[in-house]
Scaffold this motif. Structure first.
Motif, PDB file in Angstrom:
ATOM      1  N   GLN A 194      38.437  47.312  38.805  1.00 54.10           N
ATOM      2  CA  GLN A 194      38.070  46.181  39.632  1.00 54.10           C
ATOM      3  C   GLN A 194      36.523  45.859  39.252  1.00 54.10           C
ATOM      4  N   ARG A 195      35.758  47.133  38.736  1.00 51.23           N
ATOM      5  CA  ARG A 195      34.608  46.539  38.335  1.00 51.23           C
ATOM      6  C   ARG A 195      34.322  46.020  37.015  1.00 51.23           C
ATOM      7  N   TRP A 213      36.912  44.054  35.868  1.00 55.65           N
ATOM      8  CA  TRP A 213      37.354  42.653  36.201  1.00 55.65           C
ATOM      9  C   TRP A 213      36.423  41.698  36.474  1.00 55.65           C
ATOM     10  N   ALA A 214      35.520  42.246  37.633  1.00 59.10           N
ATOM     11  CA  ALA A 214      34.131  41.549  38.156  1.00 59.10           C
ATOM     12  C   ALA A 214      33.502  41.184  36.960  1.00 59.10           C
ATOM     13  N   TYR A 271      35.892  37.539  37.073  1.00 56.89           N
ATOM     14  CA  TYR A 271      36.845  37.437  37.864  1.00 56.89           C
ATOM     15  C   TYR A 271      36.587  37.915  39.165  1.00 56.89           C
ATOM     16  N   HIS A 272      37.284  37.393  40.441  1.00 57.49           N
ATOM     17  CA  HIS A 272      36.878  37.858  41.769  1.00 57.49           C
ATOM     18  C   HIS A 272      38.261  37.861  42.471  1.00 57.49           C
ATOM     19  N   ARG A 273      37.905  38.953  43.629  1.00 60.51           N
ATOM     20  CA  ARG A 273      39.040  39.194  44.347  1.00 60.51           C
ATOM     21  C   ARG A 273      39.298  38.323  45.575  1.00 60.51           C
ATOM     22  N   GLU A 274      40.666  38.043  45.605  1.00 53.57           N
ATOM     23  CA  GLU A 274      40.922  36.971  46.685  1.00 53.57           C
ATOM     24  C   GLU A 274      41.719  37.766  47.728  1.00 53.57           C
ATOM     25  N   ASP A 275      41.142  38.072  48.675  1.00 54.00           N
ATOM     26  CA  ASP A 275      41.653  38.974  49.885  1.00 54.00           C
ATOM     27  C   ASP A 275      42.709  38.174  50.734  1.00 54.00           C
TER      28      ASP A 275
END
Length: 143
Positions: free
Chosen positions: A118-119, A121-122, A126-130
């Motif tokens: 996750q780190r 990709w960030a 990229y960002h998370r889409e909750d």
């Protein structure tokens, strides 16, 4: 990084890729077998992108394009080769592929428990889409 070679996988790479994923990737997939990898690269010869250094497979990413979505899977780097720009080079190759075929957004599958991924990709933008959740249904029996 001039000694890093980025290339598309060939059907003959299937067993090497599977051994690499066992060492470098988190989690497993229902398609983690020679038939699954071979089918992927036969159907879409540019989808599985490999990074090699000195003839050794050190990184991979699947850059799947179905004509609608640009999907990223299996971004993995050998533990001994991490933090050397290999993941960045792989993602740049995947993103160039997507732009060339008309992709508008990269969509990455990242395990919820894999904080290191996750780190990474960030850091790559990229960002998370909750508001989305993945829904799956196995279509074949698994062992």
């Amino acid at each position: 990084m001039t000694d890093l070679h980025i290339r598309a996988a060939l059907p003959a790479d299937a067993e090497t890729v599977l051994a690499f994923w066992r060492e470098a990737a988190e989690g497993t997939s229902i398609t983690d077998d020679a038939d699954g990898v071979t089918r992927l690269v036969t159907r879409d010869p540019e989808a599985l992108i490999l990074a090699e250094r000195g003839g050794v497979l050190v990184g991979s990413v699947i850059a799947g394009w179905d004509g609608w979505r640009a999907s990223l899977y299996r971004l993995a780097v050998l533990p001994s080769h991490r933090r050397q720009g290999i993941a960045t080079a792989l993602l740049e190759a995947a993103e160039r592929r997507f732009v060339a075929v008309g992709g508008r957004r990269g969509d990455a599958m990242v395990l919820e428990a894999n904080e290191r991924a996750q780190r990474a990709w960030a850091a790559a933008g990229y960002h998370r889409e909750d508001h989305w959740r993945r829904w799956v249904k196995p279509l074949v029996e698994t062992a």
